[in-house]
Design a protein around this motif. Structure first.
Motif, PDB file in Angstrom:
ATOM      1  N   ARG A 198       0.823  -1.210   0.000  1.00 13.34           N
ATOM      2  CA  ARG A 198       0.000   0.000   0.000  1.00 13.34           C
ATOM      3  C   ARG A 198       0.863   1.268   0.000  1.00 13.34           C
ATOM      4  N   PRO A 199       1.877   1.375   0.882  1.00 15.66           N
ATOM      5  CA  PRO A 199       2.696   2.594   0.859  1.00 15.66           C
ATOM      6  C   PRO A 199       3.428   2.807  -0.468  1.00 15.66           C
ATOM      7  N   VAL A 200       3.929   1.736  -1.053  1.00 15.83           N
ATOM      8  CA  VAL A 200       4.644   1.866  -2.334  1.00 15.83           C
ATOM      9  C   VAL A 200       3.677   2.291  -3.436  1.00 15.83           C
ATOM     10  N   SER A 201       2.493   1.707  -3.446  1.00  8.27           N
ATOM     11  CA  SER A 201       1.490   2.075  -4.453  1.00  8.27           C
ATOM     12  C   SER A 201       1.124   3.549  -4.351  1.00  8.27           C
ATOM     13  N   TRP A 202       0.885   4.009  -3.142  1.00  4.46           N
ATOM     14  CA  TRP A 202       0.530   5.424  -2.949  1.00  4.46           C
ATOM     15  C   TRP A 202       1.701   6.339  -3.288  1.00  4.46           C
ATOM     16  N   PHE A 203       2.918   5.912  -2.955  1.00 10.51           N
ATOM     17  CA  PHE A 203       4.091   6.713  -3.292  1.00 10.51           C
ATOM     18  C   PHE A 203       4.222   6.865  -4.808  1.00 10.51           C
ATOM     19  N   LEU A 204       4.069   5.763  -5.540  1.00 18.99           N
ATOM     20  CA  LEU A 204       4.176   5.825  -7.002  1.00 18.99           C
ATOM     21  C   LEU A 204       3.088   6.710  -7.607  1.00 18.99           C
ATOM     22  N   LEU A 205       1.885   6.596  -7.090  1.00 17.35           N
ATOM     23  CA  LEU A 205       0.793   7.441  -7.571  1.00 17.35           C
ATOM     24  C   LEU A 205       1.085   8.910  -7.283  1.00 17.35           C
ATOM     25  N   ALA A 206       1.529   9.201  -6.063  1.00 12.12           N
ATOM     26  CA  ALA A 206       1.860  10.583  -5.701  1.00 12.12           C
ATOM     27  C   ALA A 206       3.015  11.111  -6.541  1.00 12.12           C
ATOM     28  N   PHE A 207       4.003  10.262  -6.824  1.00 15.19           N
ATOM     29  CA  PHE A 207       5.127  10.676  -7.655  1.00 15.19           C
ATOM     30  C   PHE A 207       4.652  11.064  -9.054  1.00 15.19           C
ATOM     31  N   GLY A 208       3.744  10.267  -9.612  1.00 18.71           N
ATOM     32  CA  GLY A 208       3.213  10.577 -10.946  1.00 18.71           C
ATOM     33  C   GLY A 208       2.484  11.903 -10.978  1.00 18.71           C
ATOM     34  N   VAL A 209       1.662  12.151  -9.968  1.00 20.58           N
ATOM     35  CA  VAL A 209       0.927  13.425  -9.889  1.00 20.58           C
ATOM     36  C   VAL A 209       1.912  14.573  -9.689  1.00 20.58           C
ATOM     37  N   TRP A 210       2.858  14.392  -8.774  1.00 19.53           N
ATOM     38  CA  TRP A 210       3.863  15.427  -8.501  1.00 19.53           C
ATOM     39  C   TRP A 210       4.660  15.766  -9.766  1.00 19.53           C
ATOM     40  N   SER A 211       5.021  14.767 -10.517  1.00 22.48           N
ATOM     41  CA  SER A 211       5.775  14.981 -11.746  1.00 22.48           C
ATOM     42  C   SER A 211       4.993  15.859 -12.717  1.00 22.48           C
ATOM     43  N   VAL A 248       2.553  18.011 -11.969  1.00 18.10           N
ATOM     44  CA  VAL A 248       2.411  19.367 -11.423  1.00 18.10           C
ATOM     45  C   VAL A 248       3.687  20.167 -11.636  1.00 18.10           C
ATOM     46  N   ILE A 249       4.818  19.583 -11.305  1.00 18.12           N
ATOM     47  CA  ILE A 249       6.094  20.284 -11.427  1.00 18.12           C
ATOM     48  C   ILE A 249       6.415  20.621 -12.880  1.00 18.12           C
ATOM     49  N   TRP A 250       6.275  19.650 -13.770  1.00 14.80           N
ATOM     50  CA  TRP A 250       6.693  19.883 -15.147  1.00 14.80           C
ATOM     51  C   TRP A 250       5.709  20.750 -15.927  1.00 14.80           C
ATOM     52  N   ILE A 251       4.428  20.700 -15.586  1.00 18.40           N
ATOM     53  CA  ILE A 251       3.483  21.625 -16.236  1.00 18.40           C
ATOM     54  C   ILE A 251       3.836  23.058 -15.852  1.00 18.40           C
ATOM     55  N   THR A 252       4.138  23.266 -14.576  1.00 17.67           N
ATOM     56  CA  THR A 252       4.551  24.596 -14.127  1.00 17.67           C
ATOM     57  C   THR A 252       5.818  25.031 -14.849  1.00 17.67           C
ATOM     58  N   PHE A 253       6.776  24.120 -14.977  1.00 14.98           N
ATOM     59  CA  PHE A 253       8.029  24.448 -15.651  1.00 14.98           C
ATOM     60  C   PHE A 253       7.791  24.818 -17.119  1.00 14.98           C
ATOM     61  N   TRP A 298      14.412  23.725 -26.595  1.00 16.03           N
ATOM     62  CA  TRP A 298      14.148  22.388 -27.109  1.00 16.03           C
ATOM     63  C   TRP A 298      14.636  21.296 -26.159  1.00 16.03           C
ATOM     64  N   VAL A 299      15.802  21.497 -25.562  1.00 16.41           N
ATOM     65  CA  VAL A 299      16.328  20.508 -24.617  1.00 16.41           C
ATOM     66  C   VAL A 299      15.411  20.400 -23.402  1.00 16.41           C
ATOM     67  N   HIS A 300      14.985  21.543 -22.876  1.00 12.91           N
ATOM     68  CA  HIS A 300      14.134  21.517 -21.689  1.00 12.91           C
ATOM     69  C   HIS A 300      12.714  21.053 -22.004  1.00 12.91           C
ATOM     70  N   LEU A 301      12.246  21.312 -23.186  1.00  8.15           N
ATOM     71  CA  LEU A 301      10.948  20.777 -23.591  1.00  8.15           C
ATOM     72  C   LEU A 301      11.029  19.251 -23.712  1.00  8.15           C
ATOM     73  N   LEU A 302      12.118  18.749 -24.261  1.00 10.74           N
ATOM     74  CA  LEU A 302      12.316  17.298 -24.346  1.00 10.74           C
ATOM     75  C   LEU A 302      12.381  16.668 -22.950  1.00 10.74           C
ATOM     76  N   LEU A 303      13.089  17.305 -22.031  1.00 11.57           N
ATOM     77  CA  LEU A 303      13.134  16.820 -20.646  1.00 11.57           C
ATOM     78  C   LEU A 303      11.731  16.769 -20.032  1.00 11.57           C
ATOM     79  N   ALA A 304      10.946  17.795 -20.292  1.00 10.26           N
ATOM     80  CA  ALA A 304       9.586  17.840 -19.754  1.00 10.26           C
ATOM     81  C   ALA A 304       8.723  16.730 -20.343  1.00 10.26           C
ATOM     82  N   VAL A 305       8.814  16.512 -21.644  1.00 11.08           N
ATOM     83  CA  VAL A 305       8.013  15.471 -22.288  1.00 11.08           C
ATOM     84  C   VAL A 305       8.390  14.091 -21.747  1.00 11.08           C
ATOM     85  N   VAL A 306       9.683  13.829 -21.612  1.00 10.55           N
ATOM     86  CA  VAL A 306      10.133  12.548 -21.059  1.00 10.55           C
ATOM     87  C   VAL A 306       9.625  12.401 -19.619  1.00 10.55           C
TER      88      VAL A 306
END
Length: 82
Positions: A5-18, A20-25, A48-56
């Protein structure tokens, strides 16, 4: 493979956090006024480099978040079974 359960929630939170952070960037990158991302209105290599980083990061965040979501759903199904 079962995720805890903790790992599942961590992975889900990581995906959401990613996302939020990259959309802002990307928003900040698009309205960059310092001259790093755009030169005379044209995108630079920095852009272009930073856009590629964001897409990845969007892709990896989505994959990791989906794994976490599937883990959370599987755990909730098994906890409801008699």
């Amino acid at each position: 493979m079962k995720l805890s359960r903790p790992v599942s929630w961590f992975l889900l939170a990581f995906g959401v956090w990613s996302w939020v952070i990259w959309i802002t960037f990307v928003k900040n990158l698009a309205k960059d006024g310092s001259g790093l991302a755009f030169e005379d209105g044209d995108p630079t290599a920095y852009f272009w480099v930073h856009l590629l980083l964001a897409v990845v990061s969007f892709v990896l965040g989505t994959v990791i978040g989906v794994i976490g979501l599937r883990g959370v759903r599987a755990l909730s199904r098994t906890s409801r079974e008699p």
